[in-house]
Design a protein around this motif. Structure first.
Motif, PDB file in Angstrom:
ATOM      1  N   ALA A 419       1.144  -1.090  -0.363  1.00  0.00           N
ATOM      2  CA  ALA A 419       0.709   0.485  -0.166  1.00  0.00           C
ATOM      3  C   ALA A 419       0.674   1.780   0.372  1.00  0.00           C
ATOM      4  O   ALA A 419       0.174   2.218  -1.000  1.00  0.00           O
ATOM      5  CB  ALA A 419      -0.898  -0.004   1.204  1.00  0.00           C
ATOM      6  N   ALA A 420       2.413   1.219   0.930  1.00  0.00           N
ATOM      7  CA  ALA A 420       2.938   2.624   0.558  1.00  0.00           C
ATOM      8  C   ALA A 420       4.095   2.651  -0.650  1.00  0.00           C
ATOM      9  O   ALA A 420       4.731   3.412  -0.936  1.00  0.00           O
ATOM     10  CB  ALA A 420       3.847   2.370   2.110  1.00  0.00           C
ATOM     11  N   GLY A 421       3.341   2.101  -1.333  1.00  0.00           N
ATOM     12  CA  GLY A 421       4.455   1.501  -3.047  1.00  0.00           C
ATOM     13  C   GLY A 421       5.522   0.553  -2.808  1.00  0.00           C
ATOM     14  O   GLY A 421       6.393   0.794  -4.449  1.00  0.00           O
ATOM     15  N   PHE A 422       5.495   0.422  -1.832  1.00  0.00           N
ATOM     16  CA  PHE A 422       7.662  -0.738  -1.699  1.00  0.00           C
ATOM     17  C   PHE A 422       6.308  -2.424  -1.972  1.00  0.00           C
ATOM     18  O   PHE A 422       5.698  -3.032  -1.076  1.00  0.00           O
ATOM     19  CB  PHE A 422       7.698  -1.441  -0.702  1.00  0.00           C
ATOM     20  N   ASP A 423       5.931  -3.164  -3.178  1.00  0.00           N
ATOM     21  CA  ASP A 423       5.323  -4.106  -4.092  1.00  0.00           C
ATOM     22  C   ASP A 423       5.778  -5.446  -3.600  1.00  0.00           C
ATOM     23  O   ASP A 423       7.099  -5.338  -4.105  1.00  0.00           O
ATOM     24  CB  ASP A 423       5.076  -4.320  -5.689  1.00  0.00           C
ATOM     25  N   THR A 424       5.684  -6.379  -2.863  1.00  0.00           N
ATOM     26  CA  THR A 424       5.765  -7.153  -2.178  1.00  0.00           C
ATOM     27  C   THR A 424       5.287  -8.501  -3.057  1.00  0.00           C
ATOM     28  O   THR A 424       5.795  -9.947  -2.773  1.00  0.00           O
ATOM     29  CB  THR A 424       5.648  -7.407  -0.712  1.00  0.00           C
ATOM     30  N   ARG A 425       4.508  -8.172  -3.855  1.00  0.00           N
ATOM     31  CA  ARG A 425       3.883  -9.259  -5.032  1.00  0.00           C
ATOM     32  C   ARG A 425       3.431 -10.591  -4.010  1.00  0.00           C
ATOM     33  O   ARG A 425       4.493 -11.493  -4.588  1.00  0.00           O
ATOM     34  CB  ARG A 425       5.757  -9.333  -6.247  1.00  0.00           C
ATOM     35  N   GLY A 426       2.473  -9.865  -3.432  1.00  0.00           N
ATOM     36  CA  GLY A 426       1.899 -10.707  -2.832  1.00  0.00           C
ATOM     37  C   GLY A 426       1.893 -10.750  -1.414  1.00  0.00           C
ATOM     38  O   GLY A 426       2.544  -9.896  -0.832  1.00  0.00           O
ATOM     39  N   SER A 427       1.082 -11.393  -0.449  1.00  0.00           N
ATOM     40  CA  SER A 427       1.075 -11.081   1.272  1.00  0.00           C
ATOM     41  C   SER A 427       0.375 -12.733   1.840  1.00  0.00           C
ATOM     42  O   SER A 427      -0.250 -13.042   2.586  1.00  0.00           O
ATOM     43  CB  SER A 427      -0.384 -10.319   1.381  1.00  0.00           C
ATOM     44  N   ASP A 428       1.214 -13.905   1.237  1.00  0.00           N
ATOM     45  CA  ASP A 428       1.164 -14.993   1.331  1.00  0.00           C
ATOM     46  C   ASP A 428       2.163 -14.603   2.917  1.00  0.00           C
ATOM     47  O   ASP A 428       1.817 -15.994   3.833  1.00  0.00           O
ATOM     48  CB  ASP A 428       1.603 -15.886   0.687  1.00  0.00           C
ATOM     49  N   GLY A 429       2.716 -13.784   3.925  1.00  0.00           N
ATOM     50  CA  GLY A 429       3.444 -14.202   4.911  1.00  0.00           C
ATOM     51  C   GLY A 429       4.651 -14.820   4.812  1.00  0.00           C
ATOM     52  O   GLY A 429       5.118 -14.705   5.800  1.00  0.00           O
ATOM     53  N   THR A 430       5.277 -14.476   3.657  1.00  0.00           N
ATOM     54  CA  THR A 430       6.355 -15.696   3.801  1.00  0.00           C
ATOM     55  C   THR A 430       7.656 -14.381   2.985  1.00  0.00           C
ATOM     56  O   THR A 430       7.056 -13.869   2.191  1.00  0.00           O
ATOM     57  CB  THR A 430       6.424 -16.444   2.245  1.00  0.00           C
ATOM     58  N   PHE A 431       8.924 -13.946   4.400  1.00  0.00           N
ATOM     59  CA  PHE A 431      10.066 -13.087   3.451  1.00  0.00           C
ATOM     60  C   PHE A 431      10.455 -14.190   2.859  1.00  0.00           C
ATOM     61  O   PHE A 431      11.704 -13.908   3.337  1.00  0.00           O
ATOM     62  CB  PHE A 431      10.018 -12.392   4.900  1.00  0.00           C
ATOM     63  N   GLY A 432      10.836 -14.078   1.849  1.00  0.00           N
ATOM     64  CA  GLY A 432      11.188 -14.088   0.566  1.00  0.00           C
ATOM     65  C   GLY A 432      12.233 -12.745   0.397  1.00  0.00           C
ATOM     66  O   GLY A 432      12.005 -11.733   1.176  1.00  0.00           O
ATOM     67  N   PRO A 433      13.309 -12.932  -0.546  1.00  0.00           N
ATOM     68  CA  PRO A 433      13.979 -12.464  -0.887  1.00  0.00           C
ATOM     69  C   PRO A 433      13.613 -10.870  -1.297  1.00  0.00           C
ATOM     70  O   PRO A 433      13.661  -9.767  -1.130  1.00  0.00           O
ATOM     71  CB  PRO A 433      14.608 -12.319  -2.203  1.00  0.00           C
ATOM     72  N   ARG A 434      12.353 -10.527  -2.385  1.00  0.00           N
ATOM     73  CA  ARG A 434      11.842  -9.680  -2.651  1.00  0.00           C
ATOM     74  C   ARG A 434      11.092  -8.961  -1.731  1.00  0.00           C
ATOM     75  O   ARG A 434      11.100  -7.672  -1.429  1.00  0.00           O
ATOM     76  CB  ARG A 434      10.446 -10.300  -3.243  1.00  0.00           C
ATOM     77  N   SER A 435      10.346  -9.577  -0.299  1.00  0.00           N
ATOM     78  CA  SER A 435       9.809  -9.158   0.794  1.00  0.00           C
ATOM     79  C   SER A 435      11.287  -8.334   1.352  1.00  0.00           C
ATOM     80  O   SER A 435      11.088  -6.917   1.784  1.00  0.00           O
ATOM     81  CB  SER A 435       8.716  -9.975   1.963  1.00  0.00           C
ATOM     82  N   ARG A 436      12.362  -9.219   1.926  1.00  0.00           N
ATOM     83  CA  ARG A 436      13.540  -8.635   1.745  1.00  0.00           C
ATOM     84  C   ARG A 436      13.613  -7.384   1.564  1.00  0.00           C
ATOM     85  O   ARG A 436      14.139  -6.161   1.983  1.00  0.00           O
ATOM     86  CB  ARG A 436      14.957  -8.909   2.519  1.00  0.00           C
ATOM     87  N   GLU A 437      13.903  -7.155   0.184  1.00  0.00           N
ATOM     88  CA  GLU A 437      14.333  -6.138  -0.274  1.00  0.00           C
ATOM     89  C   GLU A 437      13.358  -5.311  -0.578  1.00  0.00           C
ATOM     90  O   GLU A 437      13.601  -3.398  -0.009  1.00  0.00           O
ATOM     91  CB  GLU A 437      14.343  -6.030  -2.082  1.00  0.00           C
ATOM     92  N   MET A 438      12.096  -5.134   0.103  1.00  0.00           N
ATOM     93  CA  MET A 438      11.223  -3.643  -0.126  1.00  0.00           C
ATOM     94  C   MET A 438      11.429  -3.770   1.219  1.00  0.00           C
ATOM     95  O   MET A 438      11.090  -2.610   1.841  1.00  0.00           O
ATOM     96  CB  MET A 438       9.221  -4.032  -0.184  1.00  0.00           C
TER      97      MET A 438
END
Length: 721
Positions: A419-438
């Motif tokens: 929502a803040a513009g840092f797209d994690t490409r999903g909300s499955d609750g898994t902090f993968g590389p993309r979520s860590r980057e965001m």
């Protein structure tokens, strides 16, 4: 039956006089005294050395007759006195078995004499850490390091033998001129006695006592870790951490990693923060595991001797004792340490901790994961995986692991980032590389260290943001629904026995249950389920609920009251037939019956029901402990047994020394508790008016009572059933 105390028993505190003998030891003077006993300075006539002697004399249970002999106050208190004396001697043996442990007091002897028991310890020079901090202010990093590692080595040995200290605080650490510590005044023996006898009030120190020490939760090495962390926090900042009661309601703890006092390593600060987690499960569980979090894995190898104030010293060595069954594996446990001259009398001893295998042998990796949240190290870029030094990265990762974020919390973080513009490409609750980057990119945008791992404030900020987004979405749905054409809802299908039923409960049995000649019953049934109230004019309303099967069989439960308005449960059975409800009530204290008819409550029932509250979602019994702290800093533990029925909270709060008092408070629809009570919980047992605020959250009732010179706090738990 309670026996009256002997009016000839004499004063509570009568110390042995200088020159009197306890076996081969000659009393020279009194070092200190308290509610559990007296500590003397004495001379060992056989070996020619001065020693410190602790005498078992719990003032609430025993007195001294003829200036020498210690006797129970009455036959009623003899069992508790004798039980405590036996435990006192046994724990003297335990202390003697730990005499080679670093930073632990050294025991020479233990004996039974004058009708009581004594522990003989080495007399050494030093000042308490509390006195030093008040004299010099916060300690520099080198002084903290000199205190910490020996204390960890000693506690590891204590815990490995299945015991806890349970009263670690600055006043119970003796520091010599070189800055080397000795841990004194083990407080578990008094805690065990307080748990057995109501004549003794449990004492703990706000700021250093963990949450499990003021509740019925299980204690372990993590309890001592909290107290030592609080002591280190005070030594570094110059002020103790907040009271654990305040932290359970609103945590205003200032993280050391956020304060960043100069000269201290980040891992040390993170480790102290981890040790001060309110929830026991969020702290390191063992000393070896905590040592890893703090940044050191091996025990210290220093060989230091603590020396006391100028006085007689002897080269004599303490007698050898049988080794304990469990071996302590801690490199460098060779420091020779001594007992304290400044012993506050809590009668020594250990709390026996029945250690489970998984507690005693917890892996260091597990302990690292409970590190407290703190500010992670700064990095140069937030694009791609965060680049930090290995130790810094592990510390940041450990801090996030200590938050124990579940799947819902991780999903909220991903929603808020997107929502803040840092797209994690999903909300499955898994902090993968993309979520860590965001996460790292968002941290950099906030002007914070871009580690890719969350601190506690960052996690809370993002979760609140996700909650805001959810509220906005729900508001949009409601707005669209309000603007859409209204669709008439289908009329509900009435079940065979739906309706309102009224009548009276007629009690029977060996006990007079009624607080008035009859209890009126008002019951509303819908779709086979019914709820309502049983009401007496003097005691108000109690809840009743039933279930009616399609064939008319009735089952359910209710609560009734006796002449003193005390509640007890009743089981309901019955039958619905011919438009009426026939019910029988059975319980351990009595029984009764009722025949309910359709219609509005009769006039008598309406008059009786007026004072009583309706059943609410917070109804139930709540029990537990409360902590009373007066302006002198003295803490006492009270017990509470309370009941919520609708908008009213009532029950008793009891003090071991002042007795019980009945209270009545208001409960709002949102669970807020308010009102005023008068309690006798101060040292003089005089009534004090106290304003009350509190809140019911789930199965917990938190109370905060404040008055002139007294504050009482605690969290009670709803009883099952």
């Amino acid at each position: 039956m309670d026996h009256p105390r002997d009016p000839l028993a004499g004063p509570d505190f009568v110390a042995l006089r200088a020159g009197q003998r306890v076996g081969r030891y000659e009393v020279l003077g009194v070092l200190g005294h308290g509610g559990f006993g007296i500590t003397y300075r004495a001379l060992d006539r056989q070996l020619g050395r001065e020693v410190a002697i602790k005498e078992y004399l719990p003032a609430a249970l025993a007195v001294r007759r003829d200036g020498t002999t210690v006797l129970p106050r009455s036959p009623h208190e003899a069992d508790d006195f004798n039980w405590g004396r036996t435990r006192f001697v046994e724990e003297g043996r335990t202390l003697a078995g730990l005499q080679k442990s670093p930073a632990i007091v050294r025991v020479f002897d233990f004996l039974e004499f004058n009708g009581t028991a004594y522990i003989v310890m080495e007399l050494v020079q030093g000042e308490t850490l509390d006195h030093r901090l008040k004299r010099t202010g916060p300690l520099p990093p080198a002084a903290i390091e000199r205190l910490l590692w020996p204390l960890l080595d000693g506690l590891a040995c204590v815990h490995a033998n299945g015991f806890l200290h349970r009263d670690i605080k600055p006043a119970n650490i003796l520091v010599d001129a070189e800055g080397d510590p000795t841990l004194i005044d083990f407080g578990a023996s008094r805690a065990a006695m307080a748990g057995r006898s109501l004549a003794l009030t449990a004492v703990f120190t706000p700021g250093y006592a963990a949450a499990e020490q003021v509740t019925s939760a299980r204690q372990g090495p993590w309890t001592d870790i909290y107290a030592l962390s609080g002591t280190l926090y005070y030594a570094i900042t110059g002020k103790p951490p907040p009271n654990v009661f305040d932290r359970m309601t609103e945590d205003r703890y200032e993280s050391l990693a956020l304060l960043q006092p100069p000269g201290f390593s980040r891992r040390l600060l993170l480790g102290i923060d981890a040790g001060l987690a309110v929830k026991a499960g969020d702290r390191p569980q063992t000393i070896p595991g905590w040592r890893t979090v703090l940044g050191k894995t091996a025990a210290s190898d220093n060989d230091v001797t603590v020396v006391s104030r100028p006085g007689r010293r002897s080269p004599m060595v303490a007698p050898e004792v049988e080794p304990m069954n469990r071996q302590v594996s801690s490199g460098g446990l060779q420091r020779r340490l001594a007992a304290a001259a400044i012993l506050a009398v809590a009668a020594g001893g250990f709390f026996v901790w029945k250690a489970r295998d998984d507690d005693r042998h917890a892996a260091p990796e597990r302990s690292i994961q409970v590190a407290s949240p703190a500010v992670p190290p700064r990095v140069e870029s937030a694009v791609g995986p965060p680049k930090t030094e290995p130790d810094e990265r592990r510390a940041a990762e450990a801090a996030e692991a200590g938050l124990r974020l579940g799947l819902p919390e991780r999903q909220k973080v991903q929603i808020a980032l997107t929502a803040a513009g840092f797209d994690t490409r999903g909300s499955d609750g898994t902090f993968g590389p993309r979520s860590r980057e965001m996460i790292a990119a968002w941290q950099k945008a906030q002007g914070q260290p871009a580690t890719g791992f969350l601190t506690a404030p960052q996690s809370l900020t993002l979760q609140r943001k996700a909650d805001e987004e959810k509220r906005k979405a729900e508001e949009e749905v409601r707005t669209r629904a309000a603007s859409a054409p209204a669709t008439p809802a289908p009329a509900p299908v009435a079940a065979p026995f739906d309706g309102t039923y009224v009548g009276f409960f007629s009690p029977s049995g060996p006990v007079a249950l009624q607080a008035s000649p009859a209890h009126s019953i008002s019951l509303r049934v819908a779709n086979g389920s019914g709820s309502g109230t049983m009401t007496s004019a003097s005691c108000g309303a109690t809840p009743i609920s039933v279930r009616i099967s399609p064939s008319g069989a009735i089952t359910g439960d209710a609560q009734s009251v006796d002449a003193s308005c005390s509640r007890f449960p009743l089981a309901i059975q019955g039958q619905a037939a011919n438009g009426q409800l026939w019910m029988t009530f059975n319980g351990a204290v009595g029984s009764g019956s009722a025949n309910l008819m359709p219609g509005a409550p009769p006039a008598a029932s309406r008059r009786a029901a007026a004072p009583g509250p309706l059943a609410g979602r917070f109804d139930g019994s709540y029990a537990g402990s409360l902590s009373a702290v007066d302006t002198g800093g003295i803490s006492r533990v009270l017990t509470a047994d309370l009941e919520i029925a609708g908008d009213r909270l009532s029950g008793r709060i009891s003090s071991p020394t002042c007795g019980s008092a009945t209270i009545a408070l208001a409960v709002s629809a949102g669970g807020e508790v308010s009102g005023e009570v008068r309690l006798q919980a101060n040292p003089t047992c005089s009534p004090i008016p106290l304003g009350v605020q509190g809140r019911v959250l789930g199965d917990r009732l938190t109370l905060d009572l404040r008055g002139a010179g007294l504050r009482i706090q605690g969290t009670l738990t709803r009883r099952a059933g």
